[in-house]
Design an enzyme around this catalytic site. Structure first.
Site, PDB file in Angstrom:
ATOM      1  N   HIS A  23       0.975  -1.291   0.011  1.00  0.00           N
ATOM      2  CA  HIS A  23       0.062  -0.020  -0.029  1.00  0.00           C
ATOM      3  C   HIS A  23       0.971   1.170  -0.164  1.00  0.00           C
ATOM      4  O   HIS A  23       1.023   1.935  -1.027  1.00  0.00           O
ATOM      5  CB  HIS A  23      -0.899   0.141   1.291  1.00  0.00           C
ATOM      6  CG  HIS A  23      -1.759  -1.137   1.278  1.00  0.00           C
ATOM      7  ND1 HIS A  23      -2.799  -1.518   0.970  1.00  0.00           N
ATOM      8  CD2 HIS A  23      -1.669  -2.212   2.272  1.00  0.00           C
ATOM      9  CE1 HIS A  23      -3.338  -2.628   1.257  1.00  0.00           C
ATOM     10  NE2 HIS A  23      -2.534  -2.901   2.268  1.00  0.00           N
TER      11      HIS A  23
HETATM   12  O1  RIB Z   1      -5.010  -0.031   4.821  1.00  0.00           O
HETATM   13  C1  RIB Z   1      -3.646  -0.028   4.530  1.00  0.00           C
HETATM   14  C2  RIB Z   1      -3.125   0.898   5.589  1.00  0.00           C
HETATM   15  O2  RIB Z   1      -2.951   0.530   6.743  1.00  0.00           O
HETATM   16  C3  RIB Z   1      -1.623   1.070   5.218  1.00  0.00           C
HETATM   17  O3  RIB Z   1      -1.025   2.219   5.426  1.00  0.00           O
HETATM   18  C4  RIB Z   1      -0.961  -0.046   6.345  1.00  0.00           C
HETATM   19  O4  RIB Z   1       0.506   0.366   6.784  1.00  0.00           O
HETATM   20  C5  RIB Z   1      -1.892   0.492   7.560  1.00  0.00           C
HETATM   21  O5  RIB Z   1      -1.427   1.413   8.033  1.00  0.00           O
END
Ligand code: RIB
Ligand code: CA
Length: 313
Positions: free
Chosen positions: A243
């Protein structure tokens, strides 16, 4: 072109760690002014420690790391040890950091930096809950107009939620903070699950990190080995979504990404939808667009960039 001045606001988290390494491996494009830690994946004492571990792994103990808010604006903290492990960086064995944590509070660092640097020259890159950013905007509204751009990881629309059926984790943890940031009026680029769920690790991509033959490369491979088990089981996918690095990759090579300027509102009152990002993708609401909502990426190009830049550390 001179490197882009940024502040990374983060809750490491294996994918946050990869984002930080990508930024530190790209000095021609990124001038990392500081890292501000926030409570999220794991509590603040761990996120600020993990941010320093990652800087030392990159050979950059000079990077300034600040601790910020330990809890959301109005809600009890929800963490994600089930995804990231007890330490937040489970996978490889990691030594405690030696580099110091800065004394200044992260929110004060964000405010002071935006007031000091020329207006329109600092980009905020939040990749955790938005509590620090919202607190800075509430405490010093004058800084909002000085922000060059906010490039954040958070939200979901077509992909729906990952922590509840309707909400993505970063927004769900602090919906009130997210609403403040989305309503603030600063130019925004949103890397939601709609695109990050297409940035999936594969065996070949993870082995490419390991094949770098460097400590950072080995760490990234071991972090993704650990991090992907949750998503593979939940989604039945071959790998896990990386992500947070999507934000930094966008700053380096925006052409890897495609999206649409739409209106995005954050639900703060719903019984079942709290933290949902309501992205008006088909522009039916008549509400003003307030974000570039990224929906797709060139995944091969993204992972090639990741390997190349992490290989430089
Ligand atoms: O949903 C994904 C996000 O939530 C990313 O930033 C992961 O590191 C968590 O913080
Ligand atoms: Ca994160």
């Amino acid at each position: 072109m001179s490197p882009r001045k940024i502040i990374i606001d983060t809750d490491p988290g294996q994918d946050d760690a990869v984002a930080i390494l990508l930024a530190l491996g790209s000095p021609d494009e990124i001038d990392l002014l500081g890292i501000t830690a926030v409570a999220g994946n794991v509590p603040l004492p761990l996120t600020q420690k993990n941010a320093r571990i990652v800087c030392e792994l990159a050979g950059r103990p000079d990077v300034k790391v600040f601790a910020g808010c330990a809890a959301p604006l109005k809600r009890k903290l929800v963490t994600a040890e089930h995804v990231h492990g007890k330490t937040g960086l489970d996978g490889p064995q990691l030594a405690d950091p030696v580099m110091p944590l800065q004394d200044q509070h992260a929110v004060d660092f964000i405010i002071d930096t935006l007031r000091r640097e020329p207006s329109g020259t600092v980009t905020l890159v939040p990749i955790g809950p938005l509590t620090n950013i919202a607190t800075a905007f509430q405490r010093a509204p004058d800084i909002i107009g000085r922000v060059q751009e906010i490039v954040l990881m958070g939200g979901a629309y077509f992909e729906v939620g990952n922590i509840t059926p309707s909400a993505e984790f970063n927004i769900f943890v602090d919906p009130e903070a997210a609403a403040i940031v989305f309503d603030a009026g600063a130019p925004m680029v949103v890397m939601s699950l709609d695109v990050t769920h297409k940035a999936l690790t594969t065996r070949a991509r993870v082995e490419a990190f390991r094949a770098l033959g460097t400590e950072p490369g080995r760490m990234v491979a071991e972090w993704t080995d650990f991090f992907e088990r949750f998503d593979k089981e939940k989604y039945g996918s071959e790998g896990a979504p990386l992500h947070d690095p999507c934000t930094i990759a966008y700053l380096i090579r925006p052409e890897l990404f495609t999206g649409r300027h739409v209106n995005v509102e954050v639900e703060t009152k719903g019984e079942f939808t709290s933290g949902m990002t309501v992205a008006d993708w088909w522009r039916v609401s008549g509400r003003e667009p307030n974000a570039l909502w990224i929906g797709d990426l060139d995944a091969e190009g993204f992972f090639a960039l990741l390997s190349e830049r992490i290989g430089r550390l």
